[in-house]
Design a protein around this motif. Structure first.
Motif, mmCIF file in Angstrom:
data_model
loop_
_atom_site.group_PDB
_atom_site.id
_atom_site.type_symbol
_atom_site.label_atom_id
_atom_site.label_comp_id
_atom_site.label_asym_id
_atom_site.label_seq_id
_atom_site.Cartn_x
_atom_site.Cartn_y
_atom_site.Cartn_z
ATOM 1 N N GLY A 204 0.890 -1.148 0.049
ATOM 2 C CA GLY A 204 0.237 -0.051 -0.120
ATOM 3 C C GLY A 204 0.819 1.376 0.016
ATOM 4 N N ILE A 205 2.103 1.184 -0.585
ATOM 5 C CA ILE A 205 3.030 2.306 -0.629
ATOM 6 C C ILE A 205 3.206 2.586 -2.060
ATOM 7 N N SER A 206 2.782 3.615 -2.600
ATOM 8 C CA SER A 206 3.031 3.778 -3.961
ATOM 9 C C SER A 206 4.360 4.288 -4.564
ATOM 10 N N VAL A 207 4.899 3.686 -5.469
ATOM 11 C CA VAL A 207 6.251 4.163 -6.145
ATOM 12 C C VAL A 207 5.903 5.032 -7.295
ATOM 13 N N LEU A 208 6.022 6.206 -7.028
ATOM 14 C CA LEU A 208 5.570 7.325 -7.967
ATOM 15 C C LEU A 208 6.517 7.528 -9.067
ATOM 16 N N ASP A 209 7.851 7.050 -9.072
ATOM 17 C CA ASP A 209 8.715 7.468 -9.897
ATOM 18 C C ASP A 209 10.006 6.733 -9.720
ATOM 19 N N HIS A 210 11.010 6.546 -10.533
ATOM 20 C CA HIS A 210 12.417 6.067 -10.362
ATOM 21 C C HIS A 210 13.085 6.874 -11.268
ATOM 22 N N LEU A 211 13.904 7.872 -10.471
ATOM 23 C CA LEU A 211 15.009 8.711 -11.287
ATOM 24 C C LEU A 211 16.447 8.206 -11.283
ATOM 25 N N ILE A 212 17.014 8.471 -12.559
ATOM 26 C CA ILE A 212 18.408 7.780 -12.713
ATOM 27 C C ILE A 212 19.071 9.088 -12.810
#
Length: 227
Positions: A204-212
């Motif tokens: 129930g924890i959203s992963v909004l993005d992954h920045l490299i």
């Protein structure tokens, strides 16, 4: 052995006097560090010694990540000054993320990248980090989850979400750097992102993005359609 003190410098070069006259914001990082050090060696002033520390550890992030023993190994620093430096940096870090501090809200990949770019772009090993966010997408903290090698970082979803749960995070933004300066994602980057996203859905924890993060540039895996 005779040590040069800040008082022995010309008045216009004394960081302490400059702070009193113009305020702390007017001083450079080197000058502020020199005030903490107070003295140099018999051959260098405190300002020179502060400059040597920044030359060795690059920036404030490098000083924060350096071990006390690494700082103390610089001639003129020693264990007492090294502990003072670490304590001052830790206080600054805690203040930045204290409940009384104004929360930074993340509204776009550019907001997230701007928050970490200067700290992460020059790291010589891959660091996997996360922005932990509340329900308003305000930053609760920036957590380093793992430190890898020149071209890889190993992260387990368990360690990431352990930190997120501890901070009562509603969402996270994943971050990691490429020391090569090229932020193009690898197959491993995409695979671990998808794995973490699935784990977040279960918890129930959203992963909004992954920045490299590369050298003054970045790639958003959400914008690339991976998330």
């Amino acid at each position: 052995m005779r040590y040069l003190t800040l008082k022995e410098l010309p008045k216009e070069l004394r960081p302490r006097e400059r702070l009193l006259a113009r305020g702390a914001a007017a001083l450079s990082n080197i000058e502020l560090l020199a005030i903490l050090l107070r003295t140099g060696t018999n051959k260098t002033s405190a300002v020179d010694l502060a400059g040597r520390l920044f030359a060795e550890f690059k920036d404030l992030t490098g000083l924060m990540e350096a071990a006390v023993e690494e700082l103390a190994s610089i001639k003129g620093v020693g264990p007492v000054k090294a502990v003072q430096i670490k304590a001052a940096l830790e206080l600054g870090k805690r203040l930045a993320f204290s409940p009384a501090a104004k929360r930074v809200a993340i509204r776009s990949p550019d907001d997230a990248a701007a928050l970490v770019m200067e700290d992460m772009r020059r790291l010589d090993r891959e660091h996997f980090c996360a922005l932990l966010l509340n329900t308003k997408n305000q930053v609760l903290s920036v957590e380093t989850i793992s430190v890898g090698t020149l071209n890889s970082s190993v992260v387990h979803p368990r360690e990431l979400f352990k930190a997120a749960i501890k901070k009562s995070s509603a969402a996270v933004i994943l971050l990691h750097n490429h020391p090569s300066g090229d932020p193009a994602p690898s197959r491993e980057d995409i695979a671990i992102t998808k794995r973490i996203v699935k784990s977040g859905e279960i918890l129930g924890i959203s992963v909004l993005d992954h920045l490299i993060i590369g050298d003054n540039r970045f790639i958003s895996l959400k914008s690339e359609g991976v998330i």
